[in-house]
Design a protein around this motif. Structure first.
Motif, short mmCIF file in Angstrom:
data_model
loop_
_atom_site.label_atom_id
_atom_site.label_comp_id
_atom_site.label_asym_id
_atom_site.label_seq_id
_atom_site.Cartn_x
_atom_site.Cartn_y
_atom_site.Cartn_z
N SER A 123 43.17 40.84 34.04
CA SER A 123 42.31 41.95 34.43
C SER A 123 40.97 41.50 35.00
N PHE B 256 40.41 41.91 38.92
CA PHE B 256 40.50 43.33 39.28
C PHE B 256 39.26 44.09 38.79
N LEU C 299 41.43 48.87 44.70
CA LEU C 299 42.64 48.09 44.40
C LEU C 299 43.85 48.61 45.15
N PHE D 20 44.28 44.38 48.62
CA PHE D 20 43.85 43.07 48.17
C PHE D 20 43.42 42.15 49.32
N PHE E 119 37.70 43.24 47.86
CA PHE E 119 38.49 42.40 46.95
C PHE E 119 38.29 40.93 47.27
N MET F 219 43.64 49.43 33.98
CA MET F 219 44.31 49.00 35.20
C MET F 219 45.16 50.16 35.73
N ALA G 57 50.08 42.05 38.88
CA ALA G 57 49.05 41.25 38.21
C ALA G 57 49.51 39.82 37.98
N TYR H 179 49.37 37.94 41.16
CA TYR H 179 47.99 37.58 41.52
C TYR H 179 47.54 36.31 40.79
#
Length: 420
Positions: free
Chosen positions: A206, A209, A219, A227, A232, A376, A386, A389
């Protein structure tokens, strides 16, 4: 929250749609009597997760005294196996009456039809009304037009720091902006070899983000990931700069309390409420030398919101009794007792007016940060996004991949996940 084989879980959930349409109804598993049977004692089966669930029987004692016709039977499940066990319960329609749901699990199990819509019950059980809770925690209970959970306990992220070492670096209070956080971290790093300014856990999914939201990123825009957009990209650049300039360690090999202790190898870190007790218990010599603060801001200082909700299994035969239990667990006095037992922060806003929380400076900070905390995105594919990422960010901070091309590739991957 811990996860086990999420990708497999997503695939299994897709299969559940057909399973559910073909299954016949059955009871919720293990209850002694149906709700409509007079004179019978109903057993509510409650599934809780993790270590804190072992305290549930104790907190349920008063409920059983107030409701002598209801017995609470608690099953404490390890987080590592809870997800698969819930999937089995959904497929068979045999499971608990009440279950603890990690906030990020809500979309998956709500989409599978496993969780009862509580919205029609709010007038009868006013303890579960949305106004009683922080807006961020209410977001975690929603799926489409349904309310499928009640906030139980919450956590958010705040800044922990050594007050004495920050003062030596020229800061009489915690950094309030991104620029001040970067400046303070660099000054603390200059104390000497083996010293750092801040710990930023690159495996905390997290973290980026949260910072991206502070920089104005949404987001997602519907099913379009953002992204590769400047808000971002700038946030990733900012976080990566701490690793590039050496003010944040990549692999230190010690925990946050150890880093904070002694001469303060790492005198700042970002974490949740549980760290207050850990520091007090493990490093009593730090008393008076550390504090918490709300996160520094860019456009805002939004933090990540987590925790757990309580939900009612859609196929329970004891909906009224289950709702009574949810109402009891939502009372501020019950949640304060839970705080005393487990150090879990209450979700009910009124509980934060209690002196235990209102007068403790660290808990007061956590309550203040809750006003600027968001979960989130509450969509089924988020966990997969996630995790993807984290692999991209590792290539950036560890492999020196260029930020913009890496995020362009990640954005395309996220789009593919969203299009499944």
């Amino acid at each position: 929250m811990k996860r086990k084989n999420w990708a497999a879980g997503i695939a299994t959930t897709v299969l559940l749609t057909s399973v559910l349409s073909g299954c016949g109804g059955s009871n919720a598993g293990g209850s002694d009597k149906g709700s409509g049977e007079s004179g019978g004692k109903v057993t509510l089966n409650v599934w809780g997760m993790g270590e804190e669930a072992k305290s549930l029987p104790k907190i349920a004692e008063q409920f059983e005294k107030d409701n002598p016709n209801i017995k609470i039977n608690v099953q404490a499940l390890p987080w590592a196996s809870a997800h698969d066990k819930l999937l089995t319960a959904v497929a068979s329609k045999k499971g608990p009456d009440v279950l603890q749901m990690g906030t990020t699990w809500i979309p998956e199990f709500a989409a599978a039809g496993a969780l009862m819509d509580l919205k029609p019950m709010a007038d009868k059980y006013p303890e579960i009304k949305e106004d009683n809770f922080y807006p961020g925690s209410i977001q975690t209970t929603k799926y489409e037009d349904k309310t499928v959970g009640v906030p139980w306990y919450i956590d958010t992220r705040v800044l922990y720091y050594r007050t004495d070492l920050l003062k030596e670096a020229g800061y009489n209070e915690a950094p309030k902006t991104w620029e001040e956080l970067q400046d303070a971290a660099q000054k603390l790093t200059k104390r000497g070899s083996g010293k750092y300014g801040i710990s930023l856990d690159p495996k905390e999914q997290s973290l980026t983000f949260m910072f991206a939201r502070q920089n104005g990123s949404k987001l997602l825009d519907g099913k379009q990931p953002l992204f590769d957009q400047p808000q971002f990209v700038e946030a990733v650049d900012y976080l990566n700069s701490f690793f590039k300039n050496g003010s944040a360690p990549k692999d230190l090999g010690i925990d946050a309390v150890q880093g904070l202790s002694g001469d303060g190898i790492v005198p700042m870190f970002i974490s949740g409420p549980w760290m207050v007790k850990l520091i007090n218990d493990k490093a009593p010599d730090l008393k008076g030398k550390w504090a918490t603060a709300v996160l520094p801001k860019k456009e805002n200082n939004i933090s990540a919101l987590g925790g757990s909700n309580l939900s009612v299994f859609q196929h329970t035969e004891h909906k009224e009794e289950a709702m009574k239990f949810l109402a009891y667990m939502s009372k501020p006095e019950t949640q304060l007792k839970w705080l005393e037992m487990t150090q879990s922060m209450p979700a009910a806003k009124k509980a934060w007016e209690d002196p235990v929380l209102k007068e403790d400076p660290n808990y007061k900070v956590i309550g203040e940060q809750m006003k600027a905390s968001e979960p989130m995105p509450m969509i089924k594919p988020w966990e997969e996004i996630a995790q993807a990422y984290l692999k991209s960010f590792e290539r950036i901070y560890r492999g020196q991949a260029e930020v913009k091309p890496e995020l362009d590739a990640f954005n395309k991957q996220a789009q593919q996940i969203l299009n499944k």
